[in-house]
Scaffold this motif. Structure first.
Motif, short mmCIF file in Angstrom:
data_model
loop_
_atom_site.label_atom_id
_atom_site.label_comp_id
_atom_site.label_asym_id
_atom_site.label_seq_id
_atom_site.Cartn_x
_atom_site.Cartn_y
_atom_site.Cartn_z
N VAL A 120 0.85 -1.31 0.08
CA VAL A 120 -0.07 -0.06 -0.30
C VAL A 120 1.02 1.07 -0.16
CG1 VAL A 120 -1.83 0.97 1.13
CG2 VAL A 120 -1.71 -1.11 1.26
N ILE A 121 0.88 2.06 -0.87
CA ILE A 121 1.35 3.47 -1.01
C ILE A 121 0.64 4.42 -0.46
CG2 ILE A 121 2.50 5.12 -2.65
CD1 ILE A 121 3.86 2.40 -2.66
N ASN A 122 -0.75 4.47 -0.70
CA ASN A 122 -1.63 5.45 0.17
C ASN A 122 -3.16 4.81 -0.06
OD1 ASN A 122 -2.95 6.46 -2.28
ND2 ASN A 122 -0.99 7.84 -2.39
N GLY A 123 -3.84 5.43 1.09
CA GLY A 123 -5.32 4.80 1.04
C GLY A 123 -5.13 3.89 2.06
N SER A 124 -6.31 3.11 2.15
CA SER A 124 -6.48 1.79 2.95
C SER A 124 -7.47 0.63 2.30
CB SER A 124 -6.95 2.09 4.30
OG SER A 124 -8.34 2.72 4.30
N PHE A 125 -7.07 -0.54 2.65
CA PHE A 125 -7.53 -1.67 1.87
C PHE A 125 -8.04 -2.99 2.85
CE2 PHE A 125 -5.08 0.80 -1.22
CZ PHE A 125 -5.79 0.59 -2.29
N LYS A 126 -9.13 -3.40 2.47
CA LYS A 126 -9.61 -4.32 3.49
C LYS A 126 -9.51 -5.57 2.99
CE LYS A 126 -13.55 -5.23 6.25
NZ LYS A 126 -14.88 -5.06 6.61
N LEU A 127 -8.83 -6.79 3.80
CA LEU A 127 -8.99 -7.84 3.36
C LEU A 127 -9.76 -8.90 4.27
CD1 LEU A 127 -7.41 -10.59 1.92
CD2 LEU A 127 -5.93 -10.74 3.86
N THR A 128 -10.69 -9.54 3.39
CA THR A 128 -11.64 -10.41 4.09
C THR A 128 -11.48 -11.78 3.68
OG1 THR A 128 -13.08 -8.56 4.16
CG2 THR A 128 -14.14 -10.74 4.84
N ILE A 129 -11.42 -12.82 4.48
CA ILE A 129 -11.38 -14.19 4.18
C ILE A 129 -12.52 -14.99 5.01
CG2 ILE A 129 -10.14 -16.22 4.05
CD1 ILE A 129 -7.41 -14.72 4.06
#
Ligand code: FAD
Length: 553
Positions: free
Chosen positions: A450-459
């Motif tokens: 990730v360079i910027n922002g936010s990301f969500k992982l769901t399993i």
């Protein structure tokens, strides 16, 4: 007496015609050398036709050694110029080592660069239209979109693949949009799962009309013509940002698309802007004789140069030579004459030239032309366009090949062979809030930081009921399990806000990470710590689950 050494850097319209004239004028007295990074001259006005498969890529270019038989041609990349030592520094040869070339007079004809950095995401996601590789890449990409769309069952993804956007409606934008539209229309009969009304094509122009260098009524005709071919011409609106899934316009609209072609963003050539020369509008200022002020033995022409057409030019582009092939050719001849005159103690001539007019092809055998003040449109203008460019092409062989391409293309089906050009293994990918980076069932592709922002992982593991989620911010990463190999993704990653990721393809990432024991250990420990072990990291990655996912795709 020793021959004077003239070095021409750049083998486009300006450089080639300057070198040709210099060789002719100074035969026996001048030693002319042309340096270009490719061993061929690109006829840029034909690039949209290469992108549309109307012309084979190798036929829109001419080998420089054949074009300039008595000029020394050097395939090398110009890296710098030492004006004080009168040397050009080039990188060349198998080891790409620097070599210094001494000159008595230097001609700079490096053209311009493309700077898309002002529009977030554009530099990373747009295809450009500047050289042969660009045209070839666009053609490959468009055919790839048709191939993928033909086997895609998800309506949203299919629509994205079948939407094509061209940003900028000058010459190259209009011609590119028209040619790509024509390629897609002609190719559709080979793609039974794509209906003609599923194709969307947009031509986006910030000004309030297209083709700004043409009279308004011809631009109006061109707009109507393009619309009748199914091209949505949007004027008075620009592109605000771009991602891997589309563009956002300045009026807030978002268009999902897998293809963005940018014909905007002409900027200074990166090398030229580093030389400390006096520049304006990204071009090297010259005097009326095309000499570079402050550099006694340096000349500039073509798109890279700002050449005044009058003695006291104002801050108005009409007082300067335009950035067209037509002007570059004329400048080349005259610049050669001026160098020859200087070396022979004769008087130099100021550059003066009036455009003979403009032509733009609109596809489907239609064009607009404004020649010697006479306005033409339709099929006659298109024939004129073809005739003019055929006569303008340097060399009999090139004229013959292009002519044959046109004849064959009009009677044969379009060439839809996709010669793949893989994207760079390491690249930036922009996402809008809500975009999916990947989802369960997708083939594993690589590693993301990730360079910027936010990301969500769901399993979610339906077998065990286990649920895992984690949010990643700048500096964090996901997808590291590519190190331990698996065929399909089992997790979903979505952007929680607009963001940017650095992607490294699986093979390259694995090679890199395993080459450094400390990195390998780091990722193993990371998987243990974050997911509670490799098994958890793969939830729900049981073989059955993967097979199930594969079946549902
Ligand atoms: C798609 C498209 C369509 C166009 N259509 C028309 C048209 O219909 N009519 C018209 O009049 N004009 C048209 N133009 C504009 C026209 O092509 C340009 O004005 C013209 O090419 C400018 O010539 P130039 O010699 O200044 O630069 P270029 O032709 O760009 O040549 C620059 C040369 O320098 C080389 N070079 C760059 N950097 C280096 C380096 N570091 N080391 C070594 N070599 C280097 C490049 O490889 C290239 O060969 C079009 C342009 C494009 C992109």
């Amino acid at each position: 007496m020793a021959k004077k050494k003239i070095i021409v850097i750049g083998g486009g319209f300006g450089g080639v015609f300057a070198a040709k004239s210099l060789e002719k004028l100074g035969r026996g007295t001048l030693d002319v050398e042309l340096v270009n990074n490719n061993n061929y001259f690109v006829f840029q006005p034909l690039l949209p036709e290469v992108a549309a498969s109307s012309i084979n890529s190798a036929d829109a270019v001419v080998p420089l050694r054949q074009l300039l038989s008595n000029v020394q041609v050097r395939q090398a990349r110009v890296m710098g110029i030492d004006f004080a030592k009168k040397t050009v520094i080039v990188m060349q040869g198998a080891r790409m080592t620097p070599v210094e070339l001494k000159y008595d007079e230097l001609v700079m004809a490096l053209g311009t660069g493309v700077d898309l950095n002002r529009i977030p995401g554009m530099a990373d996601h747009a295809l450009t239209m500047k050289d042969l590789t660009d045209a070839h890449r666009l053609r490959t990409h468009v055919i790839g979109c048709l191939e993928t769309a033909d086997v895609t069952t998800e309506a949203e993804v299919k629509q994205q693949l079948l939407t094509f956007i061209v940003a900028g409606a000058g010459f190259s934008g209009v011609e590119t949009a028209a040619e790509v539209r024509q390629l897609v229309s002609r190719a559709l009969r080979y793609y039974p799962n794509i209906k003609p009304d599923e194709i969307r094509m947009y031509l986006i122009e910030y000004a309030d009309r297209i083709l700004p260098t043409f009279p308004a009524d011809l631009a109006e005709y061109a707009t109507t013509q393009l619309r009748s071919q199914g091209i949505d011409v949007l004027t008075g609106v620009g592109t605000k940002s771009a991602t891997s899934t589309g563009v956002e316009l300045t009026d807030g609209r978002k268009i999902n698309s897998s293809t963005i072609v940018a014909t905007i963003g002409n900027g200074p050539h990166p090398l030229v802007s580093m030389l400390g020369l006096d520049m304006q509008w990204g071009r090297i200022k010259t005097d009326r004789f095309m000499r570079v002020p402050g550099q006694e033995h340096v000349w500039a022409l073509g798109d890279a140069a700002l050449i005044p057409l009058v003695d006291n030019p104002q801050e108005d582009p009409v007082d300067y030579a335009t950035q067209t092939a037509q002007f570059a050719v004329r400048e080349g001849h005259q610049l050669a004459g001026n160098i020859f005159a200087k070396l022979n103690g004769k008087e130099l001539k100021p550059f003066a030239y009036e455009s003979k007019g403009s032509l733009a092809s609109l596809g489907m055998s239609k064009a607009v032309a404004d020649v010697y003040g006479i306005k033409l449109s339709g099929t006659f203008a298109w024939l004129l366009w073809r005739g003019f460019y055929l006569s303008f092409l340097p060399g009999i062989a090139a004229k013959f090949r292009v002519g044959m391409n046109w004849i064959l293309n009009s009677i044969m089906p379009p060439n839809i062979v996709q010669l793949r050009m893989p994207p760079p293994a390491t690249r930036y990918i922009h996402f809008w809030k809500g975009d999916k980076v990947f989802e369960p069932g997708m083939l594993i592709d690589g590693f993301y930081t990730v360079i910027n922002g936010s990301f969500k992982l769901t399993i979610d593991n339906p077998d065990t009921g286990e649920h895992f989620e984690k949010v990643f911010g700048p500096g964090e990463h996901f997808g590291e399990r590519v190190l331990v190999k698996s065929e399909l993704r089992t997790g979903l990653v979505e952007a929680l806000e607009d963001g940017l990721l650095l992607f490294i393809a699986q093979k390259d990432f694995t090679r890199f990470a395993t080459a450094f024991p400390f990195l390998d250990n780091y990722f193993k420990e990371y998987i243990e710590k974050t997911f509670g072990g490799a098994d958890k990291a793969f939830a729900p990655g049981s073989t059955n689950q993967r097979k199930q996912l594969a079946k549902t795709r």
